[in-house]
Scaffold this active site. Structure first.
Site, PDB file in Angstrom:
ATOM      1  N   ASP A 100      -7.434  18.620 -14.499  1.00 22.06           N
ATOM      2  CA  ASP A 100      -7.762  17.284 -15.005  1.00 22.06           C
ATOM      3  C   ASP A 100      -7.352  17.261 -16.473  1.00 22.06           C
ATOM      4  OD1 ASP A 100      -8.979  15.037 -16.126  1.00 22.06           O
ATOM      5  OD2 ASP A 100     -10.661  15.069 -14.731  1.00 22.06           O
ATOM      6  N   LYS A 112      -8.578   6.097 -19.524  1.00 14.33           N
ATOM      7  CA  LYS A 112      -8.877   6.587 -20.867  1.00 14.33           C
ATOM      8  C   LYS A 112      -7.659   6.437 -21.780  1.00 14.33           C
ATOM      9  CE  LYS A 112     -12.780   7.306 -18.978  1.00 14.33           C
ATOM     10  NZ  LYS A 112     -12.734   7.924 -17.704  1.00 14.33           N
ATOM     11  N   ARG A 125       0.853  -1.199   0.000  1.00 15.49           N
ATOM     12  CA  ARG A 125       0.000   0.000   0.000  1.00 15.49           C
ATOM     13  C   ARG A 125       0.885   1.244   0.000  1.00 15.49           C
ATOM     14  NH1 ARG A 125      -1.550   1.743   4.630  1.00 15.49           N
ATOM     15  NH2 ARG A 125      -2.201  -0.257   5.476  1.00 15.49           N
ATOM     16  N   TYR A 130     -16.481  16.444 -15.496  1.00 14.36           N
ATOM     17  CA  TYR A 130     -17.009  15.079 -15.577  1.00 14.36           C
ATOM     18  C   TYR A 130     -18.065  14.886 -14.470  1.00 14.36           C
ATOM     19  CZ  TYR A 130     -17.118  10.077 -14.698  1.00 14.36           C
ATOM     20  OH  TYR A 130     -17.535   8.802 -14.462  1.00 14.36           O
TER      21      TYR A 130
HETATM   22  C1  LIG Z   1     -12.352  13.899 -17.439  1.00 13.42           C
HETATM   23  C2  LIG Z   1     -12.553  12.766 -16.479  1.00 13.42           C
HETATM   24  N1  LIG Z   1     -12.027  12.846 -15.245  1.00 13.42           N
HETATM   25  C3  LIG Z   1     -12.188  11.854 -14.342  1.00 13.42           C
HETATM   26  C4  LIG Z   1     -12.904  10.708 -14.646  1.00 13.42           C
HETATM   27  C5  LIG Z   1     -13.060   9.619 -13.613  1.00 13.42           C
HETATM   28  O1  LIG Z   1     -12.194   8.564 -13.895  1.00 13.42           O
HETATM   29  P1  LIG Z   1     -12.465   7.006 -13.582  1.00 13.42           P
HETATM   30  O2  LIG Z   1     -13.656   6.597 -14.381  1.00 13.42           O
HETATM   31  O3  LIG Z   1     -11.190   6.352 -13.997  1.00 13.42           O
HETATM   32  O4  LIG Z   1     -12.708   6.894 -12.114  1.00 13.42           O
HETATM   33  C6  LIG Z   1     -13.447  10.572 -15.929  1.00 13.42           C
HETATM   34  C7  LIG Z   1     -14.219   9.360 -16.291  1.00 13.42           C
HETATM   35  O5  LIG Z   1     -14.880   9.303 -17.294  1.00 13.42           O
HETATM   36  C8  LIG Z   1     -13.275  11.630 -16.872  1.00 13.42           C
HETATM   37  O6  LIG Z   1     -13.787  11.561 -18.107  1.00 13.42           O
END
Ligand SMILES: Cc1ncc(COP(=O)(O)O)c(C=O)c1O
Length: 377
Positions: free
Chosen positions: A170, A195, A46, A98
């Site tokens: 992000d 992604k 961890r 998101y």
């Molecule tokens: C721009 C963005 N940030 C964060 C996330 C969250 O990521 P995760 O689905 O890997 O938890 C997503 C998921 O679609 C996303 O598109």
């Protein structure tokens, strides 16, 4: 080191003990200590694992940061970053983040007294006006999901710095191959590595990079304390995915540009969102701060029925959540990724029931255009 080389030779390459050209999967939870506290740098997985460490070093190099962290999902990464703040702190966020980010802020972190305001950060004056005496951070998603709005990272982080706020970006849609927010002034960059970084629809993960040693120590403390770490198998899959990120991103973008040209003149398409279009409101900023416009396109076909009709006829675009994979994916954000945002708020933002988002994959673009053509007709 040039960008494509860094994807392959950044971080830790290979295994010094055996000469293996890839970092092995250290499927292990604990490590032998010669005496109490006398170990080879790892004591419990961890806290640290060699495969995860190799990935963390790699993303740190790719984002030009000081320290990287791998989490079990993008949401675990975002939540860990938010744990840097405390009750009574206020955060400004991009309004069409998101849906999961909106949800964790408004339904989970609010219970811990973290306050938030969602604003259109593509306008710097909006940010300026929204700063309060207890504001501690500015959280930007750029390009946004799903409307592909662009925030000027340099100008926003300069303003944030003036007011003593941390800037968090992000960077999921652009990836460090196209955009590196830390050298532009951001303090923390994060990803849903599920992604483009993973790229093959086979791993859920999140990555964070910070540009400061103290922030690095704080985040490691949180990662180790809350425990949302990425396992060694998934860390290895991400390292493998990242090696081809450059050629994938270039191809995603090339195809996206061709699809945008096709969609732009199609009578069934009412509105199209893509930062590479000269008509996009922040096209110039996108051109300046990123080396590519990416492979995500959103377009509005006018109604839920028309969107459903389109989805039912497509052959190569898989109806699925997620994005950034080798296979082309399509979604209706209002019903899927952004369903957790209340309907009135979606309407205000422009996330209509007829809005369709596509993640352009690596299939032959002629097939993709042909598919869209027959489905739209
Ligand atoms: C721009 C963005 N940030 C964060 C996330 C969250 O990521 P995760 O689905 O890997 O938890 C997503 C998921 O679609 C996303 O598109």
């Amino acid at each position: 080191m040039k960008r494509k080389t860094k994807l392959i030779h950044g971080g830790i390459s290979g295994d010094a003990h055996t000469g293996a050209v890839n970092v092995p999967i250290y499927q292990v939870s604990t490590y032998k200590q010669e005496g109490v506290g006398n170990h080879k740098g790892f004591e419990y997985s961890r806290t640290g694992n060699p495969t995860r460490h190799a990935l963390e070093e790699l993303i740190k190099d790719l984002e030009d940061g000081k320290r990287g962290f791998a989490f079990s999902s993008g949401m675990a990464a975002i939540t860990a970053v938010m744990m840097l703040f405390k009750q009574g702190d206020h955060i400004l966020l991009t309004d069409d983040v998101y849906g999961g980010t909106f949800r964790v802020i408004t339904k989970v972190l609010n219970k811990f007294g973290i306050e938030a305001t969602f604003i259109d950060t593509s306008s710097i004056s909006n940010i300026q006006e929204a700063i309060q005496s207890n504001t501690v951070a500015l959280y930007i998603e750029t390009p946004t999901n799903p409307l592909l709005k662009i925030t000027d990272i340099k100008a926003a982080s300069a303003l944030a710095k003036e007011h003593g706020l941390l800037t968090i970006v992000d960077n999921t849609f652009s990836t460090p191959y196209f955009q590196t927010p830390l050298p532009l002034g951001a303090d923390i960059v994060l990803h849903s590595a599920t992604k483009y970084l993973g790229g093959h629809s086979d791993v859920v993960s999140g990555l964070v990079v910070v540009n400061d040693d103290d922030l690095g120590s704080d985040l490691h403390f949180i990662q180790n304390s809350t425990g949302g770490i990425l396992g060694p198998n998934d860390s290895w899959l991400l390292i493998r995915g990242i090696k081809t990120l450059g050629i994938r991103m270039e191809e995603h973008e090339r195809s996206a540009q061709e699809i945008v040209s096709f969609l732009s003149t199609h009578p069934q398409v009412e509105k199209i969102y893509y930062p590479g279009l000269p008509a996009h409101p922040n096209h110039e900023i996108s051109r300046q701060q990123a080396l590519g416009f990416g492979g995500m396109i959103s377009f509005d076909v006018g109604s839920e029925e028309k969107a459903a009709n389109l989805l039912s006829k497509l052959k190569y675009f898989t109806l699925a959540e997620s994005l950034g994979a080798v296979e082309s994916l399509i979604s209706v954000p209002a019903k899927m990724t952004h369903a957790s945002i209340p309907k009135e708020r979606r309407a205000e933002l422009g996330i209509t029931d007829g809005l369709v988002r596509i993640s352009v994959g690596l299939e032959d673009v002629d097939d993709l255009i042909e598919d869209l053509k027959q489905a739209l007709e």
